[in-house]
Scaffold this active site. Structure first.
Site, short mmCIF file in Angstrom:
data_model
loop_
_atom_site.label_atom_id
_atom_site.label_comp_id
_atom_site.label_asym_id
_atom_site.label_seq_id
_atom_site.Cartn_x
_atom_site.Cartn_y
_atom_site.Cartn_z
N GLU A 62 0.86 -1.33 0.19
CA GLU A 62 -0.14 -0.02 -0.04
C GLU A 62 0.91 1.19 -0.07
O GLU A 62 0.55 2.20 -0.63
CB GLU A 62 -0.89 0.16 1.18
CG GLU A 62 -2.22 -0.87 1.13
CD GLU A 62 -1.85 -2.32 1.51
OE1 GLU A 62 -0.72 -2.51 1.90
OE2 GLU A 62 -2.73 -3.14 1.50
N HIS A 131 -10.20 -4.76 10.72
CA HIS A 131 -10.91 -4.56 9.51
C HIS A 131 -11.97 -3.94 9.67
O HIS A 131 -13.18 -4.03 8.78
CB HIS A 131 -11.23 -5.94 8.71
CG HIS A 131 -10.12 -6.61 8.34
ND1 HIS A 131 -9.01 -7.19 9.06
CD2 HIS A 131 -9.41 -6.86 7.03
CE1 HIS A 131 -7.92 -7.70 8.38
NE2 HIS A 131 -8.36 -7.45 7.15
#
Lengths: 327, 330
Positions: A62, A131
C-alpha cells in the site's frame, strides 16, 4: 430523464467505467482490482473491458503503490486507488496526507493532485478490530483532502463520478453493508452529485438525526420507530464529510430545535463531536436540548456477534434517548 | 554495462560546454555558502540542508538529461532547483519566507517545486520522493513518452521500506526511472556503514534492477554513467540505479555541528576530491582556459547572487490572505 436501477457495488463500477471511457487519464489501481474483479467485486468486468493499462493489479504494498499513484497524479494522470479495506490505508497514509494533501500548499499552488482513494470503510461484520474502523474523522481532519461517504447507490455513483472529475485528492469511504443496496439513478453519462452537499432523506419537525454512510440506515430505522410515538424526525445524510455542509445542518436544527448524530466511529475527536460543536456554537439559541452523539463504543471491534452488535450504535438506545429529548 | 572510455567521453564536451558546467557548479556552491551565512544571520528559519561538496552529482546528471525528463529529490533541494532552471532569486526568497519565493513563502527550505521545468520537489519525509518519482516514470510510460524521471535519495533514505516497494513495481512494470543514490556517507549523524547492510547500488538486485557505483565527485564520471543509464532505461524499458560516492562538507542541516566525523576527514575530501577543483583543473590544465577567465565567472556568479540576496530580503512577506489559499484547487 431515463434511469436505471442497480446496486451500490455496480454503481461504483459504472461510475469508474464511465469515467475511464470519458478521460484517457483515468485509471484504476489496487490489490485484486483487475483479474479478480475486486475483493468486493466493485470492478467486475473492468479489466476485461479496459485491459492492463487502465485497470492495474498491484502487489500488496500500500505505501508503495499509493506513493506511485500520487506521483502520477501530480504529473496529470487521474488515478483511482482502491484500498481493500480502509484499515490498510494506515500503511499508506503518509502519502495520502504528506504527499497528496499538502503538496499543493507547500508548492504555492502549482502542484495539483487529482486522485481518488476508495474502498470499504467501517464495520462490515465479524471481521474484528483490524478490518472494522471508521476513518471518516481521521481524514476529515486534514486540510487539502475532501472526504465523501455515500449512503446509497444513487449517491455512490454520482459522488464517485464527481470525485474522479475533481482536481483535489478525495477520500471515498464505502460501506460493505451497503454494497447490495439497489437504487434508481440517471443513465446520463454526465450525472454527478455535487460534493459538499448534504441531503434531507426524510423531513421532520421534532428532531434532526444527522449521519453518514451506513449510519443513515440506522437513522432511518430510528425515525421509523419514533413515528409510532408520534415523534417526527428529520434525517440528514451528510454525504460529504469534508467540506461539511454546515448550512444544511444548521437549517434543519433551527427547524427542529433538537439534534442527534449517529456514527460508527469512536466519539472522541470525531465527525459527530465536530458537528455537535458546530451546532452548539452556531445554533445554540435554537436548541431545546443538548446535542447527543451516538458513536461506536470506545473499544477495538470485537469478533463475537453479540459483542460486535453492542459496540455499534443501537437503534433502541437512540430511540429511548430521543423520547426523553422530545417531551 | 561497460563504461565508455572516460578520455573519449571528455572529448565530446567542448570547452565552452565545460565552462558552462563549471559556472553551474559554482552557482550551487556559492548559493549554498551564502545560504549558510544568511541562516547564521537569522534571515532563514527552520531546517536548512546544504549541498556543498556534492555539486558534481547534480551537474553531471543534468548534463545528460533531456528536456521533458523529471527530477524529484529530498529536502536537500536548493541546488536541484537551480539545476532545473529556477533562478537564485526565487530560491533565496523562499528561504527567507517571502511572497516572491518559488513556493510563495509557504514551502520553505525543504519544499521547492517548478513543475513547468520538470522539478517536483522538495520532500521532507525521508524516502517519500522515491514512490512519487516512480509514479512520474509511470506517467511517462502511460503516455508513451521517451522521458525518464530522475529520482534522488540519500544513503539515509535508502533503508526506507517504501523504496523497495517502489523498485518492485518499477521492475515489474518496466518504468523509466533512474534512481540516483546520493551516498554522502552520513545519514544525519549516522555513518552509512553503521546502518546500511550491503551495497546501495545492489539494492535492486532482488528485483532484477541493475546498478553501479561511481565517483560522485567527478563530473565526467557522473555524466558518463547517467548518459549510459538514460539510454539503457529507454531502450530496455528498465529502471536503473546509480550510487554516487559523494560527500557533504556541512553538517546534515544548519543545526548540526557534525561532531561524528573528524575535521581531517572533511579536509581530506576538500583537498583531494573537491568536484569544483577537479573541473577547474581540467579547464586550466587540459583546455588552456585562463585562470583570470574563471575568476571572472566566479565574480559574475557572486554579483548575481548578491543581487538575488537583495531581491529576497527586500521582498515583502506573504500577505496575510495567503494563509488560506492554495489548499484546494479552485
Amino acid at each position: 430523464m431515463t434511469t436505471y436501477t442497480t446496486t451500490y457495488r455496480n454503481a461504483l463500477r459504472d461510475a469508474m467505467s464511465e469515467e475511464i471511457r470519458r478521460d484517457e487519464k483515468v485509471y484504476l489501481m489496487g490489490e485484486e482490482v483487475a483479474e479478480y474483479n475486486g475483493a468486493y467485486k466493485c470492478s467486475q468486468g473492468m479489466w476485461e473491458e479496459f485491459g492492463d493499462k487502465r485497470v492495474i493489479d498491484t502487489p500488496i504494498t500500500e505505501y508503495g503503490f499509493t506513493g506511485l499513484a500520487v506521483g502520477s497524479a501530480m504529473k496529470g494522470l487521474r488515478p483511482i486507488v482502491e484500498f481493500m479495506s480502509w484499515d490498510f490505508s494506515m500503511q499508506a497514509c503518509d502519502h495520502i496526507i504528506n504527499s497528496a494533501a499538502k503538496t499543493k500548499y507547500m508548492s504555492g499552488g502549482v502542484v495539483d493532485c487529482p486522485i481518488v482513494f476508495r474502498g470499504q470503510n467501517a464495520a462490515s461484520g465479524r471481521v474484528a478490530a483490524q478490518h472494522s474502523q471508521d476513518f471518516a474523522g481521521w481524514y476529515a481532519n486534514i486540510p487539502g483532502l475532501k472526504v465523501i461517504a455515500p449512503a446509497n447507490a444513487h449517491d455512490a455513483k454520482g459522488l464517485l463520478k464527481a470525485a474522479i472529475r475533481d482536481d483535489a485528492p478525495v477520500i471515498f469511504l464505502e460501506h460493505e453493508k451497503l454494497y447490495g443496496m439497489e437504487n434508481e439513478m440517471p443513465t446520463d453519462l454526465d450525472f454527478t452529485v455535487e460534493i459538499g452537499k448534504a441531503a434531507t432523506v426524510k423531513e421532520g419537525t421534532d428532531v434532526s438525526i444527522i449521519a453518514y454512510s451506513y449510519s443513515v440506515e440506522t437513522a432511518k430505522e430510528v425515525a421509523k420507530n419514533l413515528e409510532k410515538d408520534g415523534i417526527s424526525a428529520e434525517v440528514i445524510d451528510l454525504r460529504t464529510i469534508s467540506p461539511l455542509d454546515e448550512t444544511a445542518i444548521l437549517d434543519s436544527v433551527k427547524k427542529t430545535s433538537r439534534a442527534v448524530f449517529i456514527q460508527e466511529a469512536w466519539a472522541y475527536a470525531s465527525v459527530g463531536d465536530s458537528v455537535a460543536s458546530l451546532i452548539q456554537s452556531k445554533a445554540f439559541d435554537h436548541l431545546d436540548a443538548p446535542v447527543e452523539v451516538f458513536s461506536g463504543e470506545r473499544t477495538p471491534m470485537p469478533y463475537a456477534a453479540n459483542l460486535e452488535e453492542l459496540a455499534l450504535p443501537q437503534v433502541d438506545k437512540i430511540v429511548e434517548k430521543i423520547k426523553t429529548m422530545v417531551k | 554495462m561497460n563504461a565508455q572510455n572516460i578520455e573519449q567521453f571528455k572529448s565530446e564536451y567542448s570547452t565552452e560546454q565545460l565552462i558552462e558546467v563549471y559556472r553551474q557548479m559554482l552557482r550551487f556552491r556559492r548559493m549554498s555558502e551564502k545560504t549558510a551565512q544568511m541562516y547564521q544571520q537569522g534571515l532563514i528559519g527552520g531546517f536548512c540542508h546544504l549541498y556543498t561538496g556534492q555539486e558534481a552529482v547534480l551537474a553531471g546528471t543534468f548534463a545528460e538529461c533531456e528536456k521533458g525528463d523529471d527530477h524529484i529529490t529530498s529536502y536537500r533541494c536548493h541546488a536541484h532547483a537551480l539545476a532545473c532552471g529556477v533562478d537564485e532569486k526565487e530560491v533565496l526568497a523562499e528561504l527567507t519566507g517571502r511572497a516572491t519565493g518559488i513556493s510563495k513563502g509557504k514551502g520553505g527550505s525543504m519544499h521547492m517545486f517548478a513543475p513547468d521545468k520538470g522539478y517536483w520537489g522538495g520532500h521532507g519525509i525521508v524516502g517519500a520522493q522515491v514512490p512519487l518519482g516512480t509514479g512520474m516514470a509511470f506517467y511517462h510510460k502511460y503516455m508513451g513518452n521517451q522521458n525518464i524521471c530522475v529520482t534522488s535519495y540519500g544513503d539515509g533514505a535508502a533503508n526506507q521500506g517504501q523504496i523497495f516497494e517502489a523498485m518492485n513495481m518499477a521492475s515489474l512494470w518496466g518504468l523509466p526511472v533512474l534512481y540516483v543514490v546520493e551516498n554522502n556517507v552520513y545519514g544525519m549523524g549516522t555513518a552509512a556503514k553503521r546502518v546500511c547492510a550491503g551495497e546501495l547500488h545492489q539494492r535492486g538486485a532482488a528485483f532484477g534492477i541493475e546498478g553501479e557505483k561511481v565517483d560522485g565527485q567527478d563530473f565526467f564520471t557522473v555524466a558518463e554513467a547517467v548518459k549510459r543509464a538514460r539510454k539503457y532505461i529507454l531502450e530496455n524499458k528498465r529502471p536503473y540505479i546509480i550510487e554516487m560516492d559523494t560527500y557533504r562538507y556541512r553538517g546534515h542541516s544548519m543545526s548540526d555541528p557534525a561532531k561524528y566525523r573528524s575535521k581531517e576527514e572533511v579536509q581530506a575530501v576538500k583537498e583531494n576530491r573537491d568536484p569544483l577543483i577537479r573541473i577547474y583543473d581540467c579547464l586550466v590544465d587540459e583546455r588552456g582556459v585562463k585562470e583570470s577567465e574563471l575568476k571572472e565567472i566566479d565574480n559574475i556568479v557572486k554579483a548575481n547572487l548578491k543581487e538575488s540576496v537583495d531581491f529576497a530580503v527586500n521582498s515583502p512577506l506573504p500577505d496575510a490572505a495567503e494563509l488560506m489559499t492554495d489548499i484546494m484547487p479552485k
